[in-house]
Motif scaffolding. Sequence first.
Motif, PDB file in Angstrom:
ATOM      1  N   ASP A 154       0.834  -1.208   0.000  1.00 20.85           N
ATOM      2  CA  ASP A 154       0.000   0.000   0.000  1.00 20.85           C
ATOM      3  C   ASP A 154       0.865   1.254   0.000  1.00 20.85           C
ATOM      4  O   ASP A 154       0.583   2.223  -0.705  1.00 20.85           O
ATOM      5  CB  ASP A 154      -0.929   0.002   1.219  1.00 20.85           C
ATOM      6  N   ILE A 155       1.932   1.229   0.798  1.00 20.68           N
ATOM      7  CA  ILE A 155       2.852   2.365   0.817  1.00 20.68           C
ATOM      8  C   ILE A 155       3.511   2.520  -0.553  1.00 20.68           C
ATOM      9  O   ILE A 155       3.681   3.645  -1.054  1.00 20.68           O
ATOM     10  CB  ILE A 155       3.910   2.190   1.921  1.00 20.68           C
ATOM     11  N   ALA A 156       3.876   1.408  -1.185  1.00 24.25           N
ATOM     12  CA  ALA A 156       4.472   1.469  -2.516  1.00 24.25           C
ATOM     13  C   ALA A 156       3.499   2.090  -3.515  1.00 24.25           C
ATOM     14  O   ALA A 156       3.888   2.945  -4.329  1.00 24.25           O
ATOM     15  CB  ALA A 156       4.878   0.067  -2.970  1.00 24.25           C
ATOM     16  N   TYR A 157       2.238   1.694  -3.446  1.00 27.21           N
ATOM     17  CA  TYR A 157       1.243   2.273  -4.351  1.00 27.21           C
ATOM     18  C   TYR A 157       1.062   3.760  -4.066  1.00 27.21           C
ATOM     19  O   TYR A 157       0.813   4.549  -4.983  1.00 27.21           O
ATOM     20  CB  TYR A 157      -0.089   1.534  -4.232  1.00 27.21           C
ATOM     21  N   LEU A 196       2.158   8.394   4.243  1.00 28.35           N
ATOM     22  CA  LEU A 196       1.616   7.137   3.722  1.00 28.35           C
ATOM     23  C   LEU A 196       1.626   6.142   4.873  1.00 28.35           C
ATOM     24  O   LEU A 196       2.660   5.571   5.203  1.00 28.35           O
ATOM     25  CB  LEU A 196       2.464   6.625   2.551  1.00 28.35           C
ATOM     26  N   GLY A 197       0.478   5.964   5.486  1.00 24.09           N
ATOM     27  CA  GLY A 197       0.410   5.119   6.673  1.00 24.09           C
ATOM     28  C   GLY A 197      -0.756   4.154   6.635  1.00 24.09           C
ATOM     29  O   GLY A 197      -1.315   3.852   5.580  1.00 24.09           O
ATOM     30  N   GLY A 227      -5.810  10.112  -3.315  1.00 21.22           N
ATOM     31  CA  GLY A 227      -6.644   8.926  -3.450  1.00 21.22           C
ATOM     32  C   GLY A 227      -6.026   7.707  -2.786  1.00 21.22           C
ATOM     33  O   GLY A 227      -6.355   6.561  -3.105  1.00 21.22           O
ATOM     34  N   TYR A 228      -5.127   7.937  -1.829  1.00 15.46           N
ATOM     35  CA  TYR A 228      -4.443   6.846  -1.119  1.00 15.46           C
ATOM     36  C   TYR A 228      -5.425   6.056  -0.261  1.00 15.46           C
ATOM     37  O   TYR A 228      -6.308   6.629   0.393  1.00 15.46           O
ATOM     38  CB  TYR A 228      -3.341   7.439  -0.236  1.00 15.46           C
ATOM     39  N   ARG A 229      -5.280   4.747  -0.266  1.00 18.08           N
ATOM     40  CA  ARG A 229      -6.080   3.859   0.571  1.00 18.08           C
ATOM     41  C   ARG A 229      -5.155   2.800   1.158  1.00 18.08           C
ATOM     42  O   ARG A 229      -4.137   2.451   0.568  1.00 18.08           O
ATOM     43  CB  ARG A 229      -7.202   3.184  -0.233  1.00 18.08           C
ATOM     44  N   TYR A 230      -5.530   2.254   2.307  1.00 12.92           N
ATOM     45  CA  TYR A 230      -4.725   1.198   2.911  1.00 12.92           C
ATOM     46  C   TYR A 230      -5.628   0.116   3.478  1.00 12.92           C
ATOM     47  O   TYR A 230      -6.742   0.374   3.937  1.00 12.92           O
ATOM     48  CB  TYR A 230      -3.813   1.757   4.009  1.00 12.92           C
TER      49      TYR A 230
END
Length: 329
Positions: free
Chosen positions: A209-212, A229-230, A305-308
């Motif tokens: 997820d952090i890489a994305y 990015l967490g 648009g980051y998601r984890y």
Amino acid sequence: MKSLVTGATGFLGSAVMRCLLTAGHEVRVLARPDSDRRNLENYPVEITEGDLRDFESLKRAVRGCENLFHVAADYRLWVPDPETMYEINVTGTRALIIAAHQAGLSRIVYTSSVATLGLNPDGTSADEETPSDPATLNGYYKRSKYQAEQLVRQLTHDHQLPLVIVNPSTPIGPNDIRPTPTGRIVLDTIAGRMPAYVNTGLNIAHVDDIAYGHLLAYQYGKPQERYILGGDNMTLLQILQAIDEINGTQHYRISIPINVMLPMAWFMEKMALLTHTEPRATLDSIRMAKKLMFFSSEKAERELGYRYRPAIEALKDAVKWFKDNDYCN
């Protein structure tokens, strides 16, 4: 398009490499001649040999590339001599960014760390605007990453670089070949070597997820901005109990006050100087544990648009990978 990735032989860098390949990037990786290249095996990447301490090798590495993902760092919580760490994390970063600027790269993503950010005394989640006091940063790693980020921000401002900063929290997941300090916590818990804990907390995120998030920063990030990015905030006890559940084991653990751990860590460091092996606990890591290292990725979610995924999935993937690759024997 061709993207240069530094640190691709390591944990997070290899995840960024895989993410870029999936997204259709042509990838070149910078690798030291003596590096462990297991994370590069069977991937269609171009390998250029070099070192962050060798400016000529950096100029060769960026030549012909359009983008740079600078993920490489010397990430250790204990070093007998910090000079190499500063040469890589600070001086090497400056040299690489200058080389990228001179080569006219169109996009740069620099991987900093939440270690450079401030923490809230009440334990609530810190964000990109939480003030950081460099005088309170514990350890050479944190101080070197703070200095590097300040340097990168100044270079970006002075030269109007197309550079975005990302601040990963604590990555967990597969392909942690070294392993990282956090990966060792997972391994020690699987092996039953974590009979005690201190009252601290971490922000846990799946490495993929952090890489994305790096790809999203490349696509949508604003130059001169930084993005956390967490993932999920968890106490150390919750992390250990989650690993126990995944592993199908159950352990009783005692809570040790931090002031009691400090002399134990001091002794471990002294022994490490004799054995030339990294201690399981360090003075800096124990001092860091005095606060809950909780963070919010809300800005990255809103702007990129980051998601984890849930942290338990990251821990499951880490446990499975370590077991599948015979780290637990």
